[in-house]
Design an enzyme around this catalytic site. Structure first.
Site, PDB file in Angstrom:
ATOM      1  N   CYS A   1    -112.740 -70.999 -65.627  1.00  0.00           N
ATOM      2  CA  CYS A   1    -113.874 -72.256 -64.908  1.00  0.00           C
ATOM      3  C   CYS A   1    -113.029 -72.937 -64.313  1.00  0.00           C
ATOM      4  O   CYS A   1    -113.091 -74.251 -63.703  1.00  0.00           O
ATOM      5  CB  CYS A   1    -114.268 -72.869 -66.121  1.00  0.00           C
ATOM      6  SG  CYS A   1    -115.592 -72.320 -67.106  1.00  0.00           S
TER       7      CYS A   1
ATOM      8  N   GLN B   1    -108.690 -81.784 -72.900  1.00  0.00           N
ATOM      9  CA  GLN B   1    -108.475 -81.223 -73.443  1.00  0.00           C
ATOM     10  C   GLN B   1    -107.270 -81.937 -73.918  1.00  0.00           C
ATOM     11  O   GLN B   1    -106.275 -81.137 -74.242  1.00  0.00           O
ATOM     12  CB  GLN B   1    -107.811 -79.612 -72.325  1.00  0.00           C
ATOM     13  CG  GLN B   1    -108.791 -78.742 -71.927  1.00  0.00           C
ATOM     14  CD  GLN B   1    -108.950 -77.824 -72.818  1.00  0.00           C
ATOM     15  OE1 GLN B   1    -108.594 -77.622 -74.082  1.00  0.00           O
ATOM     16  NE2 GLN B   1    -110.070 -77.124 -72.549  1.00  0.00           N
TER      17      GLN B   1
HETATM   18  N1  PLP Z   1    -112.530 -80.255 -68.603  1.00  0.00           N
HETATM   19  C1  PLP Z   1    -112.011 -79.428 -69.064  1.00  0.00           C
HETATM   20  C2  PLP Z   1    -110.898 -79.440 -68.639  1.00  0.00           C
HETATM   21  C3  PLP Z   1    -112.342 -78.331 -69.855  1.00  0.00           C
HETATM   22  O1  PLP Z   1    -111.796 -77.483 -70.598  1.00  0.00           O
HETATM   23  C4  PLP Z   1    -113.609 -78.282 -69.707  1.00  0.00           C
HETATM   24  C5  PLP Z   1    -114.166 -77.614 -71.220  1.00  0.00           C
HETATM   25  O2  PLP Z   1    -113.659 -75.987 -70.886  1.00  0.00           O
HETATM   26  C6  PLP Z   1    -114.743 -78.672 -69.528  1.00  0.00           C
HETATM   27  C7  PLP Z   1    -113.999 -80.468 -68.286  1.00  0.00           C
HETATM   28  C8  PLP Z   1    -115.911 -78.795 -69.681  1.00  0.00           C
HETATM   29  O3  PLP Z   1    -117.111 -78.993 -71.506  1.00  0.00           O
HETATM   30  P1  PLP Z   1    -117.960 -78.776 -71.711  1.00  0.00           P
HETATM   31  O4  PLP Z   1    -118.377 -77.717 -71.772  1.00  0.00           O
HETATM   32  O5  PLP Z   1    -117.901 -79.019 -73.321  1.00  0.00           O
HETATM   33  O6  PLP Z   1    -118.883 -79.882 -71.181  1.00  0.00           O
END
Ligand code: PLP
Length: 419
Positions: free
Chosen positions: A376, A215
């Site tokens: 999440c 982010q």
């Molecule tokens: N970490 C953070 C802070 C996130 O916001 C996200 C996705 O929303 C992720 C990790 C995971 O990213 P990705 O789904 O692109 O692997």
């Protein structure tokens, strides 16, 4: 390049949001008869022509597998793929290209570190320190590692504003802490963590540091050498690039001391049935055919952002956040979740008497795309005593007028629920 669709507004003197919006074809559409207001950027950002045209061009004219063929197209694709690595290196100011490993995204980057660094550097009883505001992708890989190795997960708490309690964090750093894994910016609250201090404290305790930059890279300039972090992970799709491509930065000496994550083509030097030797960095960690066009598209996204300027983007998004915070706080019955003093462009909120999913659905009928749910980050939601929030997240192409539309749609949701 396909000249018909190329509308790059480069060389801007000032931040011209309307010119930027013209670079993003998806923003021109209507949804349920209303102009699309896209405020789900923390989940994934829209793509500018620069990226779309680059991807199209590579599939149309330049496509071949990389690093394998001696033929012309393969060499051209390999050059473009490695040039993209160089762009990523410059973007986060890594020392060397070989410190940039292409992966699927932040999730895979963290899993790579958990599997490879975990296997080679951690043992039962070693501690991994994270925070209460981590995304599941910076929690579950460490739990899986704990199940395999017996490592122990420690969690630093946050206060009611959603800020990391630094005293608690420091107290949890101990002689058994081997790794600190912390998000730079919280995807659910927008909190910007003081990662410079976190990294310095962790290093003073002999621990390595992984920063989840998913982010942060779209919103702020990152310099991994100045930060001195050991690993930095991010995703292309939140950075206006393609999905399925992401980056793990790791310090060279660390990556060299870590075993391969996956086995297969590309990552070997020599293979026999009795013994295999591995390729140099970064290829040691890039088994199989990579997402070639994804990496090249990510390079195009980086070019695009650098031409606009990360500082100008951050300024614009800070202004949007300040405006949105003021507008939303003005709405009776709306409670912001995440009120840290240092925040990036994320506004998470609750509406009295209206379920977050209903808020999301009603906003959608107004053409406003937001995210509703746990983002999440279930443990963080538990910390705040909620099952989820509604989250508006801002990008370089958003406007104050769009925030006015958001506020109007929220009022409408309240009316529908008799609030
Ligand atoms: N970490 C953070 C802070 C996130 O916001 C996200 C996705 O929303 C992720 C990790 C995971 O990213 P990705 O789904 O692109 O692997």
């Amino acid at each position: 390049m396909n000249g018909n669709t190329q509308r790059i507004n480069i060389g801007r003197d000032a931040f011209d949001v309307e010119a930027i919006r013209a670079d993003f074809p998806a923003l021109r559409q209507t949804v349920h008869g209303r102009a699309l207001v896209f405020l789900d950027n923390a989940a994934s950002a829209q793509k500018p022509f620069r990226v779309i045209d680059t991807v199209r061009q590579y599939y149309t004219d330049d496509y071949a597998n990389v690093h394998r063929g001696l033929h012309y197209l393969s060499e051209r694709a390999s050059d473009a793929f490695e040039a993209a690595r160089g762009k990523v290196r410059g973007f986060i100011n890594a020392r060397e290209d070989c410190e940039i490993v292409f992966v699927r995204g932040t999730t895979e980057a963290i899993n790579l570190v958990a599997a490879s660094f975990g296997q080679s550097h951690l043992k039962a009883g070693d501690e991994i320190l994270i925070t209460e505001m981590e995304h599941h992708s910076n929690i579950v890989p460490w739990q899986l590692l704990g199940e395999r190795l017996g490592t122990v997960l420690k969690v630093a708490p946050v206060n009611d504003a959603g800020e990391l309690l630094m005293d608690e964090f420091e107290r949890l750093l101990g002689p058994r802490t081997r790794l600190v894994a912390v998000t730079h910016v919280s995807n659910a609250l927008g909190t910007i963590n003081p990662i410079e201090r976190i990294i310095a404290l962790a290093h003073a305790h002999g621990a390595r540091v992984l920063i989840d930059g998913a982010q942060s890279v779209p919103h702020t300039a990152v310099d991994v050498q100045a930060l001195d972090c050991d690993f930095y992970a991010f995703s292309g799709h939140k950075l206006y690039g393609p999905t399925g491509i992401g980056v793990l930065y790791g310090k060279r000496e660390l990556l060299e001391a870590m075993p391969p994550y996956q086995g297969g083509g590309e990552m070997i030097r020599e293979v026999s049935f009795t013994r295999t030797t591995y390729a140099e960095l970064p290829h040691k960690f890039e088994a199989g055919t990579p997402h070639i066009v994804g990496a090249i598209g990510l390079g195009a996204a980086i070019d695009y952002l650098q031409e606009i300027g990360l500082e100008a983007i951050a300024r614009h998004e800070d202004e949007l956040l300040a405006y949105a915070t003021a507008r939303l706080q003005d709405i009776p019955g709306l409670r912001m979740v995440g009120t840290a003093a240092r925040k990036a462009g994320i506004a998470s909120f609750l509406l009295d008497g209206v379920h977050t999913h209903d808020v999301g659905t009603i906003l959608d009928r107004h053409g406003v795309a937001v995210r509703a749910g746990h983002h999440c980050a279930m443990p963080l939601m538990t910390r705040f005593g909620v099952s989820g929030t509604t989250r508006a997240s801002f990008a370089l192409y958003n406007t104050r007028a769009e925030i006015d539309t958001l506020a109007g749609a929220i009022r409408h949701a309240q009316e529908l629920f008799g609030r």
